[in-house]
Design a protein around this motif. Structure first.
Motif, short mmCIF file in Angstrom:
data_model
loop_
_atom_site.label_atom_id
_atom_site.label_comp_id
_atom_site.label_asym_id
_atom_site.label_seq_id
_atom_site.Cartn_x
_atom_site.Cartn_y
_atom_site.Cartn_z
N LEU A 184 0.83 -1.21 0.00
CA LEU A 184 0.00 0.00 0.00
C LEU A 184 0.86 1.26 0.00
N THR A 185 1.98 1.23 0.70
CA THR A 185 2.89 2.38 0.70
C THR A 185 3.43 2.62 -0.70
N ALA A 186 3.82 1.54 -1.38
CA ALA A 186 4.32 1.68 -2.76
C ALA A 186 3.22 2.22 -3.67
N LYS A 187 2.00 1.72 -3.49
CA LYS A 187 0.87 2.21 -4.31
C LYS A 187 0.59 3.68 -4.01
N ARG A 188 0.66 4.05 -2.74
CA ARG A 188 0.44 5.46 -2.37
C ARG A 188 1.48 6.36 -3.01
N MET A 189 2.74 5.92 -3.01
CA MET A 189 3.80 6.72 -3.63
C MET A 189 3.57 6.84 -5.14
N GLN A 190 3.14 5.74 -5.76
CA GLN A 190 2.85 5.77 -7.19
C GLN A 190 1.71 6.75 -7.48
N LEU A 191 0.64 6.69 -6.68
CA LEU A 191 -0.49 7.60 -6.87
C LEU A 191 -0.07 9.05 -6.61
N LYS A 192 0.80 9.25 -5.63
CA LYS A 192 1.28 10.60 -5.34
C LYS A 192 2.04 11.16 -6.54
N ARG A 193 2.92 10.34 -7.14
CA ARG A 193 3.65 10.79 -8.33
C ARG A 193 2.70 11.09 -9.47
N GLN A 194 1.69 10.22 -9.65
CA GLN A 194 0.71 10.46 -10.71
C GLN A 194 -0.06 11.76 -10.47
N CYS A 195 -0.43 12.02 -9.21
CA CYS A 195 -1.14 13.26 -8.88
C CYS A 195 -0.25 14.48 -9.16
N GLU A 196 1.02 14.37 -8.81
CA GLU A 196 1.94 15.48 -9.07
C GLU A 196 2.08 15.71 -10.57
N ASP A 197 2.17 14.60 -11.35
CA ASP A 197 2.25 14.73 -12.81
C ASP A 197 0.98 15.38 -13.36
N ILE A 198 -0.18 14.94 -12.88
CA ILE A 198 -1.45 15.50 -13.33
C ILE A 198 -1.55 16.98 -12.94
N SER A 199 -1.09 17.32 -11.75
CA SER A 199 -1.13 18.72 -11.31
C SER A 199 -0.26 19.59 -12.22
N ARG A 200 0.93 19.08 -12.58
CA ARG A 200 1.80 19.84 -13.49
C ARG A 200 1.14 20.00 -14.87
#
Length: 119
Positions: free
Chosen positions: A70-86
């Motif tokens: 779940l931690t790995a998935k959270r980090m992946q989702l966080k990176r995706q959110c940051e990419d989407i925000s950019r």
């Protein structure tokens, strides 16, 4: 050597000691079945507790692995959110630039029409 009376006393004392030892052994022997039952009960309780502990340890290990996943998935989702925000910020900037260009084009068109109307 001992006199016959002394020997008789010595024999009586030895016999008394042997009887005490025999009585002690009888008491110990009679207590053995109860101790065996108690030991068997304690053994079963210990084995049951050990199985429970092993089961809990297995569950803890599974939960740790799930937590890592779940931690790995959270980090992946966080990176995706940051990419989407950019990307969203870039799209907003592009939209603002296009709106400004459109306003400028409208203004230029109005200016040209005004100039043409004056001629």
């Amino acid at each position: 050597m001992f006199s016959p009376e002394d020997q008789q006393i010595e024999i009586c004392l030895l016999k008394s000691n042997l009887e005490e030892i025999e009585n002690g052994l009888i008491v110990q022997h009679s207590a053995l079945p109860a101790l065996e039952v108690e030991n068997e009960l304690k053994y079963r309780e210990t084995m049951t507790a050990l199985r429970v502990v092993r089961s809990l340890n297995s569950q803890i290990e599974q939960l740790k692995q799930e937590s890592v996943r779940l931690t790995a998935k959270r980090m992946q989702l966080k990176r995706q959110c940051e990419d989407i925000s950019r990307e969203l910020e870039r799209a907003r900037t592009n939209r603002n630039d296009l709106e400004n260009l459109l306003k400028q084009e409208e203004h230029d068109t109005e200016q040209e029409m005004y100039v043409l109307c004056l001629i």
